[in-house]
Design a protein around this motif. Structure first.
Motif, PDB file in Angstrom:
ATOM      1  N   ARG A 132      -5.692   5.755   4.074  1.00 39.94           N
ATOM      2  CA  ARG A 132      -7.047   5.367   4.470  1.00 39.94           C
ATOM      3  C   ARG A 132      -7.425   5.916   5.840  1.00 39.94           C
ATOM      4  O   ARG A 132      -8.538   5.718   6.316  1.00 39.94           O
ATOM      5  CB  ARG A 132      -7.167   3.839   4.482  1.00 39.94           C
ATOM      6  CG  ARG A 132      -6.903   3.196   3.119  1.00 39.94           C
ATOM      7  CD  ARG A 132      -6.594   1.720   3.225  1.00 39.94           C
ATOM      8  NE  ARG A 132      -5.343   1.487   3.946  1.00 39.94           N
ATOM      9  CZ  ARG A 132      -4.735   0.306   4.000  1.00 39.94           C
ATOM     10  NH1 ARG A 132      -5.253  -0.743   3.376  1.00 39.94           N
ATOM     11  NH2 ARG A 132      -3.603   0.157   4.677  1.00 39.94           N
ATOM     12  N   GLN A 133      -6.488   6.635   6.480  1.00 37.72           N
ATOM     13  CA  GLN A 133      -6.733   7.132   7.836  1.00 37.72           C
ATOM     14  C   GLN A 133      -6.442   8.628   7.918  1.00 37.72           C
ATOM     15  O   GLN A 133      -5.587   9.144   7.204  1.00 37.72           O
ATOM     16  CB  GLN A 133      -5.836   6.389   8.842  1.00 37.72           C
ATOM     17  CG  GLN A 133      -6.046   4.884   8.864  1.00 37.72           C
ATOM     18  CD  GLN A 133      -5.021   4.176   9.721  1.00 37.72           C
ATOM     19  OE1 GLN A 133      -4.137   4.804  10.303  1.00 37.72           O
ATOM     20  NE2 GLN A 133      -5.134   2.852   9.803  1.00 37.72           N
ATOM     21  N   SER A 134      -7.138   9.305   8.808  1.00 30.33           N
ATOM     22  CA  SER A 134      -6.977  10.759   8.928  1.00 30.33           C
ATOM     23  C   SER A 134      -5.867  11.144   9.900  1.00 30.33           C
ATOM     24  O   SER A 134      -5.384  12.274   9.865  1.00 30.33           O
ATOM     25  CB  SER A 134      -8.288  11.395   9.386  1.00 30.33           C
ATOM     26  OG  SER A 134      -8.697  10.859  10.639  1.00 30.33           O
ATOM     27  N   GLN A 135      -5.457  10.221  10.755  1.00 32.12           N
ATOM     28  CA  GLN A 135      -4.387  10.489  11.700  1.00 32.12           C
ATOM     29  C   GLN A 135      -3.094   9.842  11.216  1.00 32.12           C
ATOM     30  O   GLN A 135      -3.132   8.819  10.533  1.00 32.12           O
ATOM     31  CB  GLN A 135      -4.751   9.937  13.100  1.00 32.12           C
ATOM     32  CG  GLN A 135      -5.944  10.628  13.734  1.00 32.12           C
ATOM     33  CD  GLN A 135      -5.705  12.109  13.961  1.00 32.12           C
ATOM     34  OE1 GLN A 135      -4.661  12.518  14.446  1.00 32.12           O
ATOM     35  NE2 GLN A 135      -6.690  12.931  13.585  1.00 32.12           N
ATOM     36  N   SER A 151       0.841  -1.199   0.000  1.00 31.49           N
ATOM     37  CA  SER A 151       0.000   0.000   0.000  1.00 31.49           C
ATOM     38  C   SER A 151       0.876   1.249   0.000  1.00 31.49           C
ATOM     39  O   SER A 151       1.938   1.265   0.644  1.00 31.49           O
ATOM     40  CB  SER A 151      -0.913   0.034   1.226  1.00 31.49           C
ATOM     41  OG  SER A 151      -1.796  -1.062   1.220  1.00 31.49           O
ATOM     42  N   ALA A 185       0.084   7.562  10.843  1.00 27.63           N
ATOM     43  CA  ALA A 185       0.376   6.196  11.292  1.00 27.63           C
ATOM     44  C   ALA A 185       1.558   6.191  12.249  1.00 27.63           C
ATOM     45  O   ALA A 185       1.669   5.320  13.109  1.00 27.63           O
ATOM     46  CB  ALA A 185       0.669   5.309  10.082  1.00 27.63           C
ATOM     47  N   TRP A 203       1.769   8.660   6.757  1.00 26.09           N
ATOM     48  CA  TRP A 203       0.318   8.677   6.599  1.00 26.09           C
ATOM     49  C   TRP A 203      -0.152   7.482   5.772  1.00 26.09           C
ATOM     50  O   TRP A 203       0.256   7.318   4.615  1.00 26.09           O
ATOM     51  CB  TRP A 203      -0.134   9.965   5.912  1.00 26.09           C
ATOM     52  CG  TRP A 203       0.340  11.199   6.612  1.00 26.09           C
ATOM     53  CD1 TRP A 203       1.551  11.827   6.461  1.00 26.09           C
ATOM     54  CD2 TRP A 203      -0.370  11.955   7.601  1.00 26.09           C
ATOM     55  NE1 TRP A 203       1.635  12.921   7.278  1.00 26.09           N
ATOM     56  CE2 TRP A 203       0.473  13.032   7.988  1.00 26.09           C
ATOM     57  CE3 TRP A 203      -1.633  11.840   8.178  1.00 26.09           C
ATOM     58  CZ2 TRP A 203       0.082  13.972   8.941  1.00 26.09           C
ATOM     59  CZ3 TRP A 203      -2.025  12.781   9.126  1.00 26.09           C
ATOM     60  CH2 TRP A 203      -1.168  13.831   9.496  1.00 26.09           C
ATOM     61  N   ASP A 204      -0.996   6.670   6.381  1.00 25.78           N
ATOM     62  CA  ASP A 204      -1.755   5.655   5.655  1.00 25.78           C
ATOM     63  C   ASP A 204      -2.936   6.392   5.040  1.00 25.78           C
ATOM     64  O   ASP A 204      -3.722   7.025   5.754  1.00 25.78           O
ATOM     65  CB  ASP A 204      -2.229   4.568   6.627  1.00 25.78           C
ATOM     66  CG  ASP A 204      -3.004   3.458   5.947  1.00 25.78           C
ATOM     67  OD1 ASP A 204      -3.724   3.750   4.960  1.00 25.78           O
ATOM     68  OD2 ASP A 204      -2.923   2.303   6.399  1.00 25.78           O
TER      69      ASP A 204
END
Length: 361
Positions: free
Chosen positions: A152-155, A134, A157, A149-150
């Motif tokens: 798919r997430q807002s915070q 990914s 990683a 940053w992943d």
């Protein structure tokens, strides 16, 4: 023009073997309206992303004959300071003075960018790499932090605190991240252990770091400073005997041979096949170098303005450079007459090929 950009093997006729030729360079159509801060070729296709102070990231399609056309664009809420592509070439990222990183998903035919990262201060650098299949975005900020940053997430990683404000970053595959900060600190991160510094050091150059760029084989990196110097630095201690630095982007006036004018090294780009590299600077010139032979391959005439950003395309047959104000002399020198353009230079003959190795040193 047909065919000039189609092959890296075309012969270049030049009486002076170290003097480069700009006569076949082609201008990209419809450039940004303000200073160009960064440009990056797609790792998978004939596309060029360009970040600029007019708050936009533009994506151009580059044809084999050197012609270009705009394909997409997205906006930030402040000057865009950096841009990059995902490893599969489907996404373009920008990071800027609005303290945000934004993404345009070309694979999904998106027309609007989405915010994918945030910092407490402007984001100076964005890079992308794959982790477990990914894409991961990594951002470096003037808030002295690097965040992962992943998408798919807002915070974030993960996050790691640097010694100082982040000025330049470069990633090599999914293995190595090099971070250059204020006060000449250099952090090297093994991306398999991304929250720890594999190694930290001070730049061997005595003046402020302007750019860091990793070798194509991942064994080290180059550093450029504001004082017209470049350093070649290997990561493994056993290779430290190969570390060296050299002067570049300096001019000696004809009227004063005892003093040199010194210019910032704004950009360093490595050739994807040959492992040779370019430097470009505030003096408005670029040069190609062979680090292993410690030799300059080609030097090019002044292009009419400072060079703020450079990159090679994935095939190594096009070298893009931005002729644009680099702010090295403050806002008062950024006049309406200052050039603001992107040029495409066809790599011909042996321009970027390393020197043949001989048995003698």
């Amino acid at each position: 023009m047909a065919g000039i950009f189609g092959s890296a093997g075309a012969a270049a006729a030049n009486a002076n073997p170290t003097q480069g030729d700009l006569s076949k360079d082609v201008m990209v159509q419809n450039p940004p309206e303000d200073s160009i801060s960064d440009l990056r070729f797609s790792p998978t296709g004939d596309y060029l992303s360009v970040a600029s102070w007019d708050k936009k990231v533009r994506i151009y399609e580059i044809a084999n004959d050197g012609s270009s056309q705009g394909k997409a664009m997205f906006e930030h809420e402040g000057p865009v300071l950096n841009c990059c592509w995902s490893p599969d070439g489907s996404k373009v990222f920008g990071g800027g003075a609005d303290k945000a990183a934004r993404m345009l998903d070309l694979g999904a035919n998106a027309t609007q960018a989405t915010q994918v990262a945030a910092h407490d201060q402007p984001i100076r650098c964005v890079e992308s790499f794959n982790t477990n299949g990914s894409p991961m975005l990594v951002t470096g900020s003037w808030d002295k932090s690097v965040k992962y940053w992943d998408l798919r997430q807002s915070q974030p990683a993960a996050s790691v605190d640097c010694r100082e404000r982040v000025y330049s970053m470069d990633v090599r595959g999914d293995q190595m991240l090099v971070v250059g900060t204020a006060e000449r600190h250099i952090h090297i991160i093994d991306l398999r252990n991304p929250t720890k510094f594999f190694k930290s050091m001070q730049s061997p150059l005595k003046w402020q770091t302007r750019v860091v760029s990793t070798f194509t084989d991942g064994t080290g990196f180059a550093i450029g400073s504001i004082e017209g110097r470049c350093a070649i630095q290997y990561i493994d201690d056993k290779d430290s005997a190969n570390n060296f630095s050299f002067k570049c982007h300096r001019q000696t006036p004809a009227t004063d041979r005892n003093n040199s004018n010194v210019y910032a090294v704004n950009a360093i780009s490595f050739h994807p096949q040959h492992g040779t590299f370019s430097t470009a600077g505030s003096d408005g010139t670029f040069h190609f170098w062979d680090k292993d032979a410690k030799h300059r391959l080609k030097g090019y005439p002044e292009v009419g303005g400072t060079i703020s950003a450079t990159d090679f395309n994935r095939g190594g047959n096009i070298f893009a450079y931005a002729v644009s104000y680099d702010w090295s002399k403050g806002y008062s020198f950024n006049t309406a007459q200052y050039p603001n353009k992107i040029m495409l230079h066809p790599i011909q003959g042996d321009e970027c090929k390393p020197r043949p190795k001989t048995g003698k040193r």
